[in-house]
Design an enzyme around this catalytic site. Structure first.
Site, short mmCIF file in Angstrom:
data_model
loop_
_atom_site.label_atom_id
_atom_site.label_comp_id
_atom_site.label_asym_id
_atom_site.label_seq_id
_atom_site.Cartn_x
_atom_site.Cartn_y
_atom_site.Cartn_z
N LYS A 165 0.89 -1.16 0.00
CA LYS A 165 0.00 0.00 0.00
C LYS A 165 0.93 1.21 0.00
O LYS A 165 1.29 1.76 1.04
CB LYS A 165 -0.90 -0.06 1.23
CG LYS A 165 -2.13 0.82 1.12
CD LYS A 165 -3.18 0.45 2.13
CE LYS A 165 -4.24 1.52 2.27
NZ LYS A 165 -4.99 1.83 1.06
N1 PMP Z 1 -7.53 -2.33 -2.96
C1 PMP Z 1 -7.04 -1.09 -2.89
C2 PMP Z 1 -6.35 -0.52 -4.08
C3 PMP Z 1 -7.15 -0.34 -1.71
O1 PMP Z 1 -6.66 0.89 -1.63
C4 PMP Z 1 -7.81 -0.91 -0.60
C5 PMP Z 1 -7.97 -0.12 0.68
N2 PMP Z 1 -6.89 -0.33 1.55
C6 PMP Z 1 -8.31 -2.21 -0.72
C7 PMP Z 1 -8.15 -2.89 -1.92
C8 PMP Z 1 -9.00 -2.89 0.44
O2 PMP Z 1 -8.08 -3.19 1.44
P1 PMP Z 1 -8.51 -3.28 2.98
O3 PMP Z 1 -9.68 -4.19 3.04
O4 PMP Z 1 -7.32 -3.85 3.65
O5 PMP Z 1 -8.84 -1.91 3.41
#
Ligand code: PMP
Length: 312
Positions: A165
């Protein structure tokens, strides 16, 4: 504009946002996007149905583990382990007396030298918080959203670190989101370089067909979402067959139900993609069942996963 909470955590210290929340124009990360971040939610627990009424952070450790993994991918040594960052997140919530909040840990490279060689810049770690409701709107969570497949493609692993991320990697996602909203949709769906469906601009994607729940595998260059992992676990516990498999656009168009998952978006039903109605064009039964279970868990009303909740 968002109302940030007054207190933040920065490099080990709780400070006032008005002072410590400012950054210099020459921080390295601002110029080149080398940084890592997380989005984490805290929920007020229900004092009814057995809940304690205390506030909980949802899957805090897993988010912080992903933050450290993102930093590892970038070659950044954060200087804090999961335990220390976990205490810091709880401290920010307490300092601001927030019971329902969104936490944004961010690791960035500060002021050193502005060349591309990044190792001469200090690492800074901050955790900002703000009170927050539904990302795609209450209407979206309840009634479903409309999506459009983006012309912006999620970069493949030859030029990106899809498991991370990472701040700079969000340029493509921001372009995709902006185009979707400009064209009158709520959210963008992004494909990978081979044309398989990856995810939303900030969410993972699930489809339901003939009672089977399907979601793209990690090899489809998706972000390994923590809400995705949660929903896979909950769906299996509820007796569904869950397949992690490559999905094409027509798989999505022909699905009975589609939903998006993410810390911000929680579990958001999708009722239309590229002008095609999904299923009956309303929120499907499987989606609403899983959504109900998800909200009961994050609010501490369903006590089947205490390991996912950190009390504030
Ligand atoms: N894909 C992307 C590109 C994201 O930015 C996020 C948000 N973090 C997610 C998927 C979902 O991840 P999470 O469930 O860990 O928030």
């Amino acid at each position: 504009m968002l109302e940030y909470a007054q207190k933040l955590w920065k490099n080990g210290i709780i400070s006032d946002f008005s002072e410590a929340g400012k950054v210099s124009l020459v921080v390295h990360s601002l110029h080149y996007g080398v940084g890592a971040f997380e989005g984490i939610r805290a929920y007020q627990g229900g004092s009814y149905q057995g809940g304690s009424g205390r506030s909980h952070v949802f899957r805090l450790r897993e988010h912080l583990e992903r933050l450290l993994a993102s930093c590892h991918l970038l070659g950044i040594d954060v200087g804090y382990d999961v335990d220390a960052l976990s205490e810091a997140c709880v401290a920010v919530l307490r300092a601001n007396a927030l019971s329902e909040a969104y936490l944004r840990p961010l690791v960035l490279l500060g002021v050193g030298s502005l060349g591309l060689y990044s190792k001469n810049n200090p690492t800074e770690a901050v955790i900002v918080a703000w009170p927050w409701g539904a990302y795609l709107g209450d209407r979206g969570v309840r009634g479903g959203v409309r999506c459009k497949t983006s012309t912006w493609v999620r970069p493949d692993p030859t030029g990106a670190l899809p498991r991370g991320k990472i701040t700079g990697q969000y340029v493509t996602n921001v372009l995709a989101k902006n185009d979707a909203v400009r064209d009158g949709y709520d959210e963008a769906l992004m494909l990978d370089t081979r044309g398989y469906v990856c995810e939303g601009s900030g969410e993972n994607l699930f489809i339901v067909r003939s009672g089977r729940v399907m979601t793209p595998p990690l090899s489809a260059t998706i972000l390994p979402g923590i809400t995705r992992d949660t929903l896979i676990t909950l769906a299996r516990e509820d007796g569904f067959v869950v397949e992690e498999r490559l999905l094409t656009r027509d798989d999505v168009y022909l699905a009975d139900e589609v939903f998006l998952t993410g810390t911000a978006a929680e579990v958001t039903p999708v009722i239309e993609v590229d002008g095609r109605r999904i299923g009956a064009g309303t929120v499907g039964e499987t989606t609403s069942d899983l959504q109900r279970r998800f909200f009961a868990i994050v609010r501490g009303q369903d006590e089947s996963h205490p390991e996912w909740l950190t009390e504030v």
